[in-house]
Design a protein around this motif. Structure first.
Motif, mmCIF file in Angstrom:
data_model
loop_
_atom_site.group_PDB
_atom_site.id
_atom_site.type_symbol
_atom_site.label_atom_id
_atom_site.label_comp_id
_atom_site.label_asym_id
_atom_site.label_seq_id
_atom_site.Cartn_x
_atom_site.Cartn_y
_atom_site.Cartn_z
ATOM 1 N N TRP A 378 8.516 116.793 -17.329
ATOM 2 C CA TRP A 378 9.843 116.285 -17.341
ATOM 3 C C TRP A 378 10.915 117.417 -17.353
ATOM 4 O O TRP A 378 11.940 117.263 -16.621
ATOM 5 C CB TRP A 378 10.000 115.381 -18.632
ATOM 6 C CG TRP A 378 11.399 115.039 -19.009
ATOM 7 C CD1 TRP A 378 12.285 115.471 -19.936
ATOM 8 C CD2 TRP A 378 11.865 113.780 -18.500
ATOM 9 N NE1 TRP A 378 13.286 114.889 -19.875
ATOM 10 C CE2 TRP A 378 13.315 113.612 -19.238
ATOM 11 C CE3 TRP A 378 11.539 112.910 -17.763
ATOM 12 C CZ2 TRP A 378 14.233 112.715 -18.778
ATOM 13 C CZ3 TRP A 378 12.468 111.716 -17.466
ATOM 14 C CH2 TRP A 378 13.523 111.573 -17.828
ATOM 15 N N SER A 379 10.563 118.429 -17.812
ATOM 16 C CA SER A 379 11.398 119.696 -17.806
ATOM 17 C C SER A 379 11.311 120.288 -16.384
ATOM 18 O O SER A 379 12.431 120.761 -15.966
ATOM 19 C CB SER A 379 11.282 120.646 -18.956
ATOM 20 O OG SER A 379 11.692 120.350 -20.138
ATOM 21 N N TYR A 380 10.361 120.477 -15.976
ATOM 22 C CA TYR A 380 10.210 121.104 -14.758
ATOM 23 C C TYR A 380 10.787 120.341 -13.586
ATOM 24 O O TYR A 380 11.486 120.978 -12.601
ATOM 25 C CB TYR A 380 8.596 121.287 -14.371
ATOM 26 C CG TYR A 380 8.155 122.175 -13.153
ATOM 27 C CD1 TYR A 380 8.398 123.541 -13.139
ATOM 28 C CD2 TYR A 380 7.868 121.417 -11.979
ATOM 29 C CE1 TYR A 380 8.010 124.146 -12.117
ATOM 30 C CE2 TYR A 380 7.636 122.232 -10.837
ATOM 31 C CZ TYR A 380 7.598 123.646 -11.016
ATOM 32 O OH TYR A 380 7.294 124.636 -9.826
ATOM 33 N N GLU A 381 10.916 119.262 -13.468
ATOM 34 C CA GLU A 381 11.281 118.135 -12.512
ATOM 35 C C GLU A 381 12.799 118.506 -12.424
ATOM 36 O O GLU A 381 13.371 118.011 -11.399
ATOM 37 C CB GLU A 381 10.653 116.876 -12.600
ATOM 38 C CG GLU A 381 9.288 116.797 -12.018
ATOM 39 C CD GLU A 381 8.513 115.456 -12.601
ATOM 40 O OE1 GLU A 381 9.300 114.646 -13.201
ATOM 41 O OE2 GLU A 381 7.501 115.420 -12.438
ATOM 42 N N GLN A 382 13.491 118.837 -13.679
ATOM 43 C CA GLN A 382 14.711 118.777 -13.619
ATOM 44 C C GLN A 382 15.532 120.186 -12.904
ATOM 45 O O GLN A 382 16.397 120.371 -12.825
ATOM 46 C CB GLN A 382 15.360 118.826 -15.138
ATOM 47 C CG GLN A 382 14.986 117.666 -15.775
ATOM 48 C CD GLN A 382 15.052 116.158 -15.193
ATOM 49 O OE1 GLN A 382 16.162 115.986 -14.510
ATOM 50 N NE2 GLN A 382 14.122 115.290 -15.034
ATOM 51 N N LEU A 383 14.577 121.087 -12.584
ATOM 52 C CA LEU A 383 15.001 122.240 -12.197
ATOM 53 C C LEU A 383 14.872 122.455 -10.544
ATOM 54 O O LEU A 383 14.280 121.663 -10.027
ATOM 55 C CB LEU A 383 13.812 123.505 -12.647
ATOM 56 C CG LEU A 383 13.504 123.709 -14.115
ATOM 57 C CD1 LEU A 383 12.371 124.749 -13.917
ATOM 58 C CD2 LEU A 383 14.634 124.086 -14.698
ATOM 59 N N ASN A 384 15.930 123.258 -10.155
ATOM 60 C CA ASN A 384 15.924 123.257 -8.746
ATOM 61 C C ASN A 384 14.827 124.220 -8.104
ATOM 62 O O ASN A 384 14.195 124.891 -8.984
ATOM 63 C CB ASN A 384 17.432 123.754 -8.207
ATOM 64 C CG ASN A 384 17.617 125.079 -8.687
ATOM 65 O OD1 ASN A 384 16.603 126.087 -8.888
ATOM 66 N ND2 ASN A 384 18.829 125.596 -9.059
ATOM 67 N N PRO A 385 14.639 124.288 -6.790
ATOM 68 C CA PRO A 385 13.480 125.176 -6.236
ATOM 69 C C PRO A 385 13.341 126.520 -6.720
ATOM 70 O O PRO A 385 12.396 127.094 -6.991
ATOM 71 C CB PRO A 385 13.742 124.861 -4.653
ATOM 72 C CG PRO A 385 14.268 123.537 -4.695
ATOM 73 C CD PRO A 385 15.224 123.460 -5.682
#
Length: 500
Positions: A378-385
């Motif tokens: 959930w946290s990781y998917e909110q990050l940009n590349p």
């Protein structure tokens, strides 16, 4: 200075032979003033204005001591003084009664001066709310829950921040439960994890609060709104919160997020990890049980395995489990679910692959709480590349590191030093990196669970070996440089400090 104010400050509230003049902060018994301290008057005002209802001890403390940490014994002392001053219990007249496990209630009839009209008596009723039922007890969070309960009615906007699995939602829910009777129009919780479209948020809030979120006219809704999991809708949440606080002056908002909303008037309350035993030896079970991480592990293990007992020979394993899981409540709960199958020693042995071990969780929980990996996803998917790339590469650091070290190991043509510094600060704000300060040096650290997760991502990208090699070379160069400085009689500098 007294902390309570009343919009009807000219009112005089009468009960028994007493007249409470709110503006003058004065109580007369016929024509004789009673000597009473400011805090006692504050408590009495809260109880009299809610005559007939039960006011919880936590709510009383929050209203009377909004900016102080106060033990329950202080409240009991003031209640006892109030009863003595009012002659409570004499001649058969009762004013303040204790409702076991619930709080205090003012039970005598109250009238407003000059009208003969009784002050509306609130019958004890089930408060309006949509809070989910908690199935387990809360461990190690009394202090921070009390802080929320005390401050929220006066701060109006508080955001609980922290990494995945730290227990933000659990703390918010418990605080909301304790504040149920303080908010006359109810306590309402919205889980934003199930909302992707900002328009859905506005529509949902309008329906729950029975108001137009965009209205300009003031709305007198005395309610608490809990916005859970705001991190993926930050801009929308910020705009909605600003609107609500301006248009509904009696509304309070408690938010949970992995990064601040940055809304006007926001009070941030970081949620810490549970207390874990130190690296030094623990000599007794009683000593180990003094740490909240151990308390949680043992209580959840007992719920899963009848007759589970923490033994002296288990202490080393328990300490290591709590340490490797960073004191994260979600990780500890999921680990405890494996104890009946693996035993403590087996669980400790498998913590090197803790993400695989902790993939099975509570099937009845929301998806992000069913496993540790889901929470980190959930946290990781909110990050940009770029943020994802930096997080992956920082996972090669096995201990805390400085910015100089990060630049030396993971910078490249795309990730130049200035860009890398900015991204590291963003990862801190998103609760994916923690900051440690000591001896004038700022260091950054990944939680063990986050590091293992990021290492998996780095391995899947095909770049794990290359950055492990760069890390090893950096350590070697830094070690040689440090040795030379020592040989020259100089103190160690930033490169050596970064490796501590």
């Amino acid at each position: 200075m007294n902390s309570l104010r009343n919009i009807n400050s000219d009112a005089v509230l009468r009960f028994g032979p007493y007249a409470f003049h709110l503006r003058q902060r004065l109580i007369l018994e016929v024509d004789r003033p009673l000597r009473m301290g400011g805090r006692a008057l504050d408590i009495l005002q809260v109880l009299v204005e809610r005559a007939g209802s039960v006011v919880s001890k936590d709510a009383l403390i929050a209203l009377v001591w909004p900016t102080s940490v106060v033990e329950e014994i202080n409240l009991r002392v003031h209640i006892a003084a109030l009863r003595r001053a009012l002659g409570d219990g004499q001649n058969g007249q009762r004013y303040i009664v204790n409702i076991p496990q619930r709080g205090y209630s003012f039970i005598a009839p109250v009238q407003r001066d000059g009208t003969g009209t009784p002050v509306p008596v609130e019958t004890v009723h089930k408060p309006q709310h949509n809070l989910p039922a908690r199935l387990t007890s809360l461990t190690g969070r009394d202090s921070i829950v009390s802080s929320v309960v005390r401050q929220l009615p006066f701060r109006r906007l508080m955001t609980l921040v922290g990494p995945a699995g730290i227990g933000k939602s659990t703390v918010a829910l418990r605080a909301a439960e304790l504040l149920l009777r303080h908010y006359r129009d109810g306590v309402w919780m919205v889980d934003l994890a199930a909302i992707d479209d900002p328009a859905q948020l506005v529509e949902h809030l309008s329906r729950i609060l029975e108001l137009d979120v965009g209205e300009a006219a003031p709305l007198q809704r005395h309610a608490l709104l809990v916005l859970d999991n705001c991190e993926h809708l930050l801009e929308c949440c910020r705009a909605v919160v600003d609107n609500l606080l301006a248009s509904a002056p009696r509304l309070s908002i408690l938010a949970t997020s992995r990064e601040p909303l940055q809304a006007a008037g926001e009070t941030l309350l970081p949620i810490p990890a549970l207390a874990i035993p130190p690296a030094s030896a623990i000599y007794s079970v009683a000593e180990a049980m003094g740490y909240s991480a151990v308390q949680l592990l043992v209580s959840r293990a007992r719920a899963r395995q009848l007759g589970f007992t923490l033994r002296q020979q288990d202490l080393k394993a328990v300490r290591e489990i709590c340490r490797r899981l960073d004191g994260l409540p979600l990780a500890i709960e999921l680990a405890a679910a494996q104890i009946d199958a693996l035993a403590l020693v087996g669980l400790q042995a498998q913590l090197g692959t803790c993400l695989q071990l902790l993939t099975q969780g509570r099937r009845t929980a929301v998806p992000r709480h069913q496993s540790l990996k889901a929470a980190l996803d959930w946290s990781y998917e909110q990050l940009n590349p770029l943020e994802q790339t930096v997080l992956q590469r920082l996972a090669v650091f096995k201990m805390a590191f400085t910015l100089d070290a990060a630049i030396g190991v993971i910078s490249c043509a795309v990730l130049r030093p200035t860009c890398l510094v900015e991204i590291v600060e963003r990862l801190v704000s998103k609760s994916l990196l923690s900051v440690e300060q000591g001896h004038g040096v700022i260091r950054y650290r990944l939680l063990n669970t986050t590091r293992i997760y990021a290492l998996e991502k780095l391995e899947h990208s095909g770049h794990l070996h290359a950055f492990e090699l760069r890390y090893t070379r950096y350590i070697s160069r830094a070690g040689v440089a440090a040795t030379r400085r020592v040989a020259d009689g100089l103190s160690s500098g930033p490169a050596w400090q970064s490796l501590r």
